[in-house]
Design an enzyme around this catalytic site. Structure first.
Site, mmCIF file in Angstrom:
data_model
loop_
_atom_site.group_PDB
_atom_site.id
_atom_site.type_symbol
_atom_site.label_atom_id
_atom_site.label_comp_id
_atom_site.label_asym_id
_atom_site.label_seq_id
_atom_site.Cartn_x
_atom_site.Cartn_y
_atom_site.Cartn_z
ATOM 1 N N LYS A 266 66.709 26.713 43.548
ATOM 2 C CA LYS A 266 65.365 26.637 42.982
ATOM 3 C C LYS A 266 65.523 26.231 41.516
ATOM 4 C CE LYS A 266 60.897 27.359 43.558
ATOM 5 N NZ LYS A 266 60.059 26.472 44.363
ATOM 6 N N ASP B 120 71.533 35.133 52.023
ATOM 7 C CA ASP B 120 71.301 36.373 52.765
ATOM 8 C C ASP B 120 69.975 36.279 53.524
ATOM 9 O OD1 ASP B 120 71.649 38.967 53.625
ATOM 10 O OD2 ASP B 120 70.833 39.870 51.796
#
Ligand code: ATP
Length: 341
Positions: free
Chosen positions: A172, A229
């Site tokens: 990001k 994750d």
């Protein structure tokens, strides 16, 4: 003949059932594939904390340290005290999570075959959290060049051995310009050393969407710790759920293999758990041992486990989680029988 000392940590919740099931497979590996495994128990987790006052006692650590590899079941509330500690102690910087569609399992598409290569030691999971007064809290995000370089290299090296030969770096960097900016830059620099590997980038929010919309287009997903994750749990749902998802924590000198899921207390002790998450983790362990020690027998055993798994799924001996009626142990016994043949 090589002897491999394996530290085995059954863990909590469904961990002991998965371990019992996986041992059925490892018995056949020893008998039929001539692989010599010296399996030594190393207890850790919630039950051990209650019993002995430490979630990861010193003697367990010693057993793990003295082993060639560790096979671990899920642990419950003490996961951070066990797995996060082990990842840091042994510098297991790469969390490798293959997610692929197996036959006769309810999957989103039969052509899904991707692998997460996730940084495993830093990011917001370093646990650097602070309170400033009562109402302000802070969590530090640590991203270092060294770890970006290691994980990017591992992602490209992984892609080299696969068919699609494609790496997608997920970040990001448009918002976290400094931390993900560094991650992105290092991935781009690494890509230049691998001209035969297709490279692209995706913002993490777009990646969550593409995983649902076009999962078949992914090959190797290179991520920082937290994004990997979250995204890998999402992706596991595309191939039949967390019970289908094995994992490896790999460093330069040691590796630990474990399912990606937690201890699933809701189904513990009921023989409902899908044992494949741990059986396929054991398969990854044998493959790693085979490559590290140049041992063809381990590589053959790993290949055999995958083939026996596919055969068992095609025969329809599966747990309720993926549409069958067998118990955790029955499914493992069926895979063990297929492996014998
Ligand atoms: P923990 O607190 O230890 O993380 P959890 O229940 O919050 O445990 P997970 O154990 O990761 O989270 O799993 C979420 C759910 O997925 C479980 O409650 C369970 O229903 C299902 N699940 C996880 N692993 C398996 C498995 N091997 N077989 C079948 N279902 C599973």
């Amino acid at each position: 003949m090589n002897e491999y000392k394996i530290s085995l940590m059954p863990g909590d919740g469904i961990g002991p059932e998965l371990t019992e099931a996986t041992l059925k497979i490892l018995d056949v590996v020893q008998e039929n594939f001539d692989v010599n495994l010296n399996i030594v128990y190393a207890e850790a987790g919630d039950a051990v904390l209650k019993k002995r006052g430490a979630a990861l006692p010193e003697d367990s650590l010693k057993t793990i340290r003295e082993s060639h590899a560790c096979l671990k079941g899920p642990v419950g509330e003490t996961a951070a005290d066990v797995i996060v500690k082990l990842r840091l102690l042994f510098d297991l910087y790469a969390n490798v999570r293959p997610l692929k569609a197996f036959p006769n399992v309810p999957v989103a598409r039969p052509d899904i075959d991707m692998i997460f290569v996730r940084e495993n030691t830093e990011d917001v999971y370093k646990g650097l959290e602070y309170s400033i007064g009562n109402d302000v809290t802070v969590c530090l995000r640590v991203i270092t060049r060294q770890n970006c370089e290691r994980i990017a290299k591992r992602a490209f090296e992984t892609a080299k051995l696969r068919q699609k030969k494609k790496v997608t770096a997920i970040h990001k960097a448009n918002v976290m310009r400094i931390t993900d900016g560094l991650f992105k830059r290092v991935c781009q620099e690494t890509a230049k050393n691998y001209p035969d590997i297709q490279y692209n980038e995706m913002y993490v929010d777009a990646a969550t969407m593409h995983l649902i919309r076009t999962p078949q287009e992914f090959d190797v997903l290179c991520t920082c710790n937290m994004f990997g994750d979250i995204l890998s749990d999402e992706a596991a749902q595309l191939i039949g759920g967390l019970g289908m998802a094995p994992g490896a924590n790999i460093g330069d000198n040691f590796a630990l293999f474990e399912p990606i899921h937690g201890s699933a207390p809701d189904i513990a002790g009921k023989q409902l758990a899908n044992p494949l998450s741990m059986i396929l983790s054991a398969k990854m362990m044998l493959h790693w041992l085979g490559e590290r020690f140049n041992d063809l027998k381990c590589l053959k055993a790993a290949e055999g486990i995958e083939k026996a798994t596919i055969q068992t799924l095609i025969n329809g001996t599966t747990v309720p989680d993926i549409g069958g009626k067998a118990s955790t142990l029955q499914m493992a016994q069926a895979i063990a029988a297929a492996l014998k043949n």
